[in-house]
Design a protein around this motif. Structure first.
Motif, PDB file in Angstrom:
ATOM      1  N   ARG A  29      33.942  41.480  32.478  1.00 46.12           N
ATOM      2  CA  ARG A  29      34.160  41.224  31.051  1.00 46.12           C
ATOM      3  C   ARG A  29      35.412  41.908  30.520  1.00 46.12           C
ATOM      4  N   SER A  30      35.961  42.831  31.315  1.00 45.07           N
ATOM      5  CA  SER A  30      37.191  43.505  30.902  1.00 45.07           C
ATOM      6  C   SER A  30      38.432  42.660  31.140  1.00 45.07           C
ATOM      7  N   TYR A  31      38.286  41.541  31.859  1.00 40.24           N
ATOM      8  CA  TYR A  31      39.434  40.781  32.322  1.00 40.24           C
ATOM      9  C   TYR A  31      39.406  39.341  31.827  1.00 40.24           C
ATOM     10  N   ALA A  32      40.587  38.869  31.458  1.00 38.47           N
ATOM     11  CA  ALA A  32      40.790  37.435  31.359  1.00 38.47           C
ATOM     12  C   ALA A  32      41.038  36.923  32.775  1.00 38.47           C
ATOM     13  N   MET A  33      40.640  35.680  33.013  1.00 39.74           N
ATOM     14  CA  MET A  33      40.655  35.168  34.379  1.00 39.74           C
ATOM     15  C   MET A  33      41.426  33.867  34.483  1.00 39.74           C
ATOM     16  N   GLY A  34      41.986  33.648  35.657  1.00 43.59           N
ATOM     17  CA  GLY A  34      42.698  32.400  35.895  1.00 43.59           C
ATOM     18  C   GLY A  34      42.435  31.869  37.286  1.00 43.59           C
ATOM     19  N   TRP A  35      42.641  30.577  37.432  1.00 46.44           N
ATOM     20  CA  TRP A  35      42.634  29.916  38.738  1.00 46.44           C
ATOM     21  C   TRP A  35      44.015  29.328  38.976  1.00 46.44           C
ATOM     22  N   PHE A  36      44.496  29.488  40.186  1.00 48.19           N
ATOM     23  CA  PHE A  36      45.770  28.948  40.613  1.00 48.19           C
ATOM     24  C   PHE A  36      45.568  28.243  41.942  1.00 48.19           C
ATOM     25  N   ARG A  37      46.536  27.448  42.335  1.00 47.77           N
ATOM     26  CA  ARG A  37      46.447  26.793  43.633  1.00 47.77           C
ATOM     27  C   ARG A  37      47.825  26.677  44.250  1.00 47.77           C
ATOM     28  N   TYR A  94      43.149  30.106  44.295  1.00 45.29           N
ATOM     29  CA  TYR A  94      43.060  31.548  44.108  1.00 45.29           C
ATOM     30  C   TYR A  94      42.536  31.862  42.706  1.00 45.29           C
ATOM     31  N   CYS A  95      41.728  32.905  42.602  1.00 46.70           N
ATOM     32  CA  CYS A  95      41.373  33.405  41.281  1.00 46.70           C
ATOM     33  C   CYS A  95      42.159  34.684  41.015  1.00 46.70           C
ATOM     34  N   ALA A  96      42.356  34.951  39.749  1.00 47.74           N
ATOM     35  CA  ALA A  96      43.157  36.100  39.343  1.00 47.74           C
ATOM     36  C   ALA A  96      42.588  36.698  38.069  1.00 47.74           C
ATOM     37  N   ALA A  97      42.867  37.984  37.864  1.00 48.97           N
ATOM     38  CA  ALA A  97      42.342  38.701  36.704  1.00 48.97           C
ATOM     39  C   ALA A  97      43.447  39.501  36.028  1.00 48.97           C
ATOM     40  N   ASP A  98      43.326  39.640  34.729  1.00 50.87           N
ATOM     41  CA  ASP A  98      44.326  40.402  33.987  1.00 50.87           C
ATOM     42  C   ASP A  98      43.687  41.060  32.774  1.00 50.87           C
TER      43      ASP A  98
END
Length: 121
Positions: A29-37, A94-98
């Motif tokens: 919950r501390s992170y915004a998340m993204g998916w990339f390819r 790929y998933c990613a967090a920020d």
């Protein structure tokens, strides 16, 4: 935070897959998340992103209306539901967090290993 993506596989065109990204080491919950390819021979590209509570989402034009990003913070997991898959969706995802989410389409501090999605035509 450590991220692990899974759920990829081989699917026929028109089919569906759901990718999951599980987080450990810190609450998601501390992170915004993204998916990339990233497809063979191509640069990595943005697919979808979701804010901390799930109320804000972004999609690449190429997947809008077919893919849905969601998150379950209680399970520390983010999902990418992929419907109406096309051969051009074939890639490693790929998933990613920020933490800050200053640029939802490109700027992420933490990355998981990828999961292969192959769509046969």
């Amino acid at each position: 935070v450590q991220l692990q993506a899974f759920g990829g596989g081989l699917v026929q065109a028109g089919g569906s897959l759901r990718l999951s990204c599980a987080a450990s080491g810190r609450t998601l919950r501390s992170y915004a998340m993204g998916w990339f390819r990233q497809a063979p021979g191509k640069e990595r590209e943005f697919v979808a992103a979701i804010g901390w509570s799930g109320g804000t989402t972004y999609y690449a034009d190429s997947v809008k209306g077919r893919f849905t990003i969601s998150r379950d913070n209680s399970k520390n997991t983010v999902y990418l539901q992929m419907n109406s898959l096309k051969p051009e969706d074939t890639a490693v995802y790929y998933c990613a967090a920020d933490l800050r989410w200053s640029d939802p389409l490109s700027d992420y501090d933490y990355w998981g290993q990828g999961t292969q999605v192959t769509v046969s035509g």
